[in-house]
Design a protein around this motif. Sequence first.
Motif, PDB file in Angstrom:
ATOM      1  N   ALA A  96       0.912  -1.217  -0.007  1.00  0.00           N
ATOM      2  CA  ALA A  96       0.177   0.114  -0.091  1.00  0.00           C
ATOM      3  C   ALA A  96       0.934   1.213  -0.036  1.00  0.00           C
ATOM      4  O   ALA A  96       0.163   2.313   0.025  1.00  0.00           O
ATOM      5  N   ARG A  97       2.137   0.909   0.234  1.00  0.00           N
ATOM      6  CA  ARG A  97       2.967   2.221   0.061  1.00  0.00           C
ATOM      7  C   ARG A  97       2.603   3.297   1.340  1.00  0.00           C
ATOM      8  O   ARG A  97       2.387   4.366   1.130  1.00  0.00           O
ATOM      9  N   ASN A  98       2.002   2.683   2.726  1.00  0.00           N
ATOM     10  CA  ASN A  98       1.524   3.320   3.470  1.00  0.00           C
ATOM     11  C   ASN A  98       2.085   2.766   4.897  1.00  0.00           C
ATOM     12  O   ASN A  98       1.823   1.524   5.094  1.00  0.00           O
ATOM     13  N   PRO A  99       2.722   3.496   5.593  1.00  0.00           N
ATOM     14  CA  PRO A  99       3.108   2.688   7.041  1.00  0.00           C
ATOM     15  C   PRO A  99       2.087   2.259   7.976  1.00  0.00           C
ATOM     16  O   PRO A  99       2.314   1.905   9.033  1.00  0.00           O
ATOM     17  N   LEU A 100       0.794   2.897   7.583  1.00  0.00           N
ATOM     18  CA  LEU A 100      -0.234   2.374   8.653  1.00  0.00           C
ATOM     19  C   LEU A 100      -1.116   1.244   8.085  1.00  0.00           C
ATOM     20  O   LEU A 100      -1.900   1.293   8.731  1.00  0.00           O
ATOM     21  N   ALA A 101      -0.718   0.861   6.986  1.00  0.00           N
ATOM     22  CA  ALA A 101      -1.447  -0.239   6.400  1.00  0.00           C
ATOM     23  C   ALA A 101      -1.173  -1.444   7.240  1.00  0.00           C
ATOM     24  O   ALA A 101      -0.056  -1.592   7.650  1.00  0.00           O
ATOM     25  N   SER A 102      -2.375  -2.144   7.382  1.00  0.00           N
ATOM     26  CA  SER A 102      -2.278  -3.628   8.089  1.00  0.00           C
ATOM     27  C   SER A 102      -3.506  -4.555   7.825  1.00  0.00           C
ATOM     28  O   SER A 102      -4.354  -3.897   6.889  1.00  0.00           O
ATOM     29  N   PRO A 103      -3.430  -5.750   8.177  1.00  0.00           N
ATOM     30  CA  PRO A 103      -4.437  -6.541   7.845  1.00  0.00           C
ATOM     31  C   PRO A 103      -6.066  -5.681   8.210  1.00  0.00           C
ATOM     32  O   PRO A 103      -7.074  -6.190   7.652  1.00  0.00           O
ATOM     33  N   ASP A 104      -6.013  -5.205   9.246  1.00  0.00           N
ATOM     34  CA  ASP A 104      -7.206  -4.602   9.911  1.00  0.00           C
ATOM     35  C   ASP A 104      -7.791  -3.500   8.809  1.00  0.00           C
ATOM     36  O   ASP A 104      -8.879  -3.460   8.662  1.00  0.00           O
ATOM     37  N   THR A 105      -6.653  -2.431   8.071  1.00  0.00           N
ATOM     38  CA  THR A 105      -7.256  -1.624   7.387  1.00  0.00           C
ATOM     39  C   THR A 105      -7.575  -2.074   6.140  1.00  0.00           C
ATOM     40  O   THR A 105      -8.253  -1.442   5.149  1.00  0.00           O
ATOM     41  N   LEU A 106      -7.142  -3.264   5.576  1.00  0.00           N
ATOM     42  CA  LEU A 106      -7.518  -4.114   4.406  1.00  0.00           C
ATOM     43  C   LEU A 106      -8.473  -5.069   4.486  1.00  0.00           C
ATOM     44  O   LEU A 106      -8.865  -5.601   3.304  1.00  0.00           O
ATOM     45  N   GLY A 107      -9.185  -5.205   5.416  1.00  0.00           N
ATOM     46  CA  GLY A 107     -10.494  -5.807   5.768  1.00  0.00           C
ATOM     47  C   GLY A 107     -10.378  -7.378   5.946  1.00  0.00           C
ATOM     48  O   GLY A 107     -11.207  -8.069   5.785  1.00  0.00           O
ATOM     49  N   VAL A 108      -8.998  -7.673   5.690  1.00  0.00           N
ATOM     50  CA  VAL A 108      -8.685  -9.180   5.999  1.00  0.00           C
ATOM     51  C   VAL A 108      -9.289  -9.789   7.121  1.00  0.00           C
ATOM     52  O   VAL A 108      -9.882 -10.890   7.206  1.00  0.00           O
ATOM     53  N   ASP A 109      -8.711  -9.147   8.404  1.00  0.00           N
ATOM     54  CA  ASP A 109      -9.257  -9.543   9.879  1.00  0.00           C
ATOM     55  C   ASP A 109     -10.728  -9.612   9.881  1.00  0.00           C
ATOM     56  O   ASP A 109     -11.395 -10.502  10.427  1.00  0.00           O
ATOM     57  N   ALA A 110     -11.442  -8.446   9.449  1.00  0.00           N
ATOM     58  CA  ALA A 110     -12.983  -8.600   9.668  1.00  0.00           C
ATOM     59  C   ALA A 110     -13.567  -9.430   8.819  1.00  0.00           C
ATOM     60  O   ALA A 110     -14.723 -10.195   9.245  1.00  0.00           O
ATOM     61  N   GLY A 111     -13.063  -9.860   7.459  1.00  0.00           N
ATOM     62  CA  GLY A 111     -13.642 -10.868   6.924  1.00  0.00           C
ATOM     63  C   GLY A 111     -13.532 -12.379   7.367  1.00  0.00           C
ATOM     64  O   GLY A 111     -14.372 -13.010   7.488  1.00  0.00           O
ATOM     65  N   ALA A 112     -12.170 -12.573   7.872  1.00  0.00           N
ATOM     66  CA  ALA A 112     -12.285 -13.748   8.623  1.00  0.00           C
ATOM     67  C   ALA A 112     -13.019 -13.926   9.866  1.00  0.00           C
ATOM     68  O   ALA A 112     -13.583 -15.025  10.124  1.00  0.00           O
ATOM     69  N   TYR A 113     -13.033 -12.772  10.746  1.00  0.00           N
ATOM     70  CA  TYR A 113     -13.770 -13.029  11.960  1.00  0.00           C
ATOM     71  C   TYR A 113     -15.224 -13.156  11.598  1.00  0.00           C
ATOM     72  O   TYR A 113     -15.965 -13.938  12.341  1.00  0.00           O
ATOM     73  N   ALA A 114     -15.852 -12.378  10.583  1.00  0.00           N
ATOM     74  CA  ALA A 114     -17.324 -12.657  10.153  1.00  0.00           C
ATOM     75  C   ALA A 114     -17.324 -14.045   9.822  1.00  0.00           C
ATOM     76  O   ALA A 114     -18.698 -14.498  10.057  1.00  0.00           O
ATOM     77  N   ALA A 115     -16.667 -14.576   9.112  1.00  0.00           N
ATOM     78  CA  ALA A 115     -16.649 -16.159   8.691  1.00  0.00           C
ATOM     79  C   ALA A 115     -16.931 -17.128   9.898  1.00  0.00           C
ATOM     80  O   ALA A 115     -17.720 -17.850   9.952  1.00  0.00           O
ATOM     81  N   ILE A 116     -15.998 -16.773  10.783  1.00  0.00           N
ATOM     82  CA  ILE A 116     -15.951 -17.636  11.944  1.00  0.00           C
ATOM     83  C   ILE A 116     -17.301 -17.255  12.902  1.00  0.00           C
ATOM     84  O   ILE A 116     -17.857 -18.249  13.401  1.00  0.00           O
ATOM     85  N   VAL A 117     -17.637 -16.039  13.133  1.00  0.00           N
ATOM     86  CA  VAL A 117     -18.933 -15.776  13.634  1.00  0.00           C
ATOM     87  C   VAL A 117     -20.262 -16.521  13.059  1.00  0.00           C
ATOM     88  O   VAL A 117     -21.081 -17.201  13.778  1.00  0.00           O
ATOM     89  N   VAL A 118     -20.449 -16.200  11.703  1.00  0.00           N
ATOM     90  CA  VAL A 118     -21.322 -17.013  10.976  1.00  0.00           C
ATOM     91  C   VAL A 118     -21.273 -18.637  11.219  1.00  0.00           C
ATOM     92  O   VAL A 118     -22.411 -19.218  11.546  1.00  0.00           O
ATOM     93  N   THR A 119     -20.068 -19.207  11.495  1.00  0.00           N
ATOM     94  CA  THR A 119     -20.002 -20.449  11.595  1.00  0.00           C
ATOM     95  C   THR A 119     -20.577 -20.712  12.938  1.00  0.00           C
ATOM     96  O   THR A 119     -21.213 -21.937  13.119  1.00  0.00           O
ATOM     97  N   ALA A 120     -20.381 -20.145  13.893  1.00  0.00           N
ATOM     98  CA  ALA A 120     -20.950 -20.396  15.306  1.00  0.00           C
ATOM     99  C   ALA A 120     -22.450 -19.907  15.344  1.00  0.00           C
ATOM    100  O   ALA A 120     -22.843 -20.821  15.852  1.00  0.00           O
ATOM    101  N   VAL A 121     -22.765 -18.973  14.638  1.00  0.00           N
ATOM    102  CA  VAL A 121     -24.181 -18.820  14.775  1.00  0.00           C
ATOM    103  C   VAL A 121     -24.800 -20.075  13.984  1.00  0.00           C
ATOM    104  O   VAL A 121     -25.941 -20.441  14.746  1.00  0.00           O
ATOM    105  N   VAL A 122     -24.330 -20.783  12.891  1.00  0.00           N
ATOM    106  CA  VAL A 122     -25.116 -21.700  12.418  1.00  0.00           C
ATOM    107  C   VAL A 122     -25.045 -23.013  13.251  1.00  0.00           C
ATOM    108  O   VAL A 122     -25.846 -23.840  13.061  1.00  0.00           O
ATOM    109  N   GLY A 123     -23.998 -22.936  14.240  1.00  0.00           N
ATOM    110  CA  GLY A 123     -23.820 -24.053  15.206  1.00  0.00           C
ATOM    111  C   GLY A 123     -22.839 -25.197  14.704  1.00  0.00           C
ATOM    112  O   GLY A 123     -22.892 -26.259  15.463  1.00  0.00           O
TER     113      GLY A 123
END
Length: 262
Positions: free
Chosen positions: A96-123
């Motif tokens: 990103a040529r940006n020292p503030l870039a991280s998996p958080d700012t690029l949505g990777v963590d949010a997508g992975a966590y959302a998938a885990i939560v959906v799996t937990a909701v389904v049971g």
Amino acid sequence: DPSTGAAPAPVTGRAELGGLAGLAAVGLLLIVLLAAVHVTQGTADLGVADLVGVLLGEGTDEQAAVVVASRVPRLLAAVLAGVALGVAGAALQSLARNPLASPDTLGVDAGAYAAIVVTAVVGWTLPVPLAGGVAFVGGLAAAALVLGLSSGAGSGPTRLVLAGSAIALALGSVTVTLQLLFRYETVGAFVWANGSLGLASAAPLAWTGPVVIAAVAGLLALSQRLDIHGLGDDAAAALGVHPGRTRLAVVVTVTADIVETG
């Protein structure tokens, strides 16, 4: 030298290389010291002298069991997570040529966590490999959405970070809503999101370790392309490095690297 016509010695390059080697040595020494302190921490009464006795084969069976079954897997998990997060963060900052870039700012963590939560909701109760695969699919889907939104005319590092931040906020709101609606089903997801080094054995590392090592090796192999990518999209394309393919390869590899440390 003007009097002899000889070329000056590359002192600057050697000095920089020596400085980096010294910094790496100091960092390695600090890691060893912190690891030694980390192994002595825990609920069991096991100090430095007891740890040395276990290493020398003079400790009791109970002390050896604590070290082998709890302390060492925890230490290995901490080192593995640190290496994965450090390399992934450096790769995304270069991309990103940006020292503030991280998996958080690029949505990777949010997508992975959302998938885990959906799996937990389904049971669904999934073992470590399948849970890592679900998180990888979620993180990859979020990354693909970010890449799609940031591509096209006017694409670049700034647009990539903005698109990632927007997707992360949207997925975060969906995840929080699901947790509020299904608070009992998603209790275990909090542990995954916050991270935990508590391991009953080294069995989870047998799966996550090779994946993280392969991802780190892949990012190191892409480092030269990232250096050229840092010159700008136009300059990189002129030198034979496709900016879009480089972003795709780095984001996919970083996603695999990040989700396996969850």
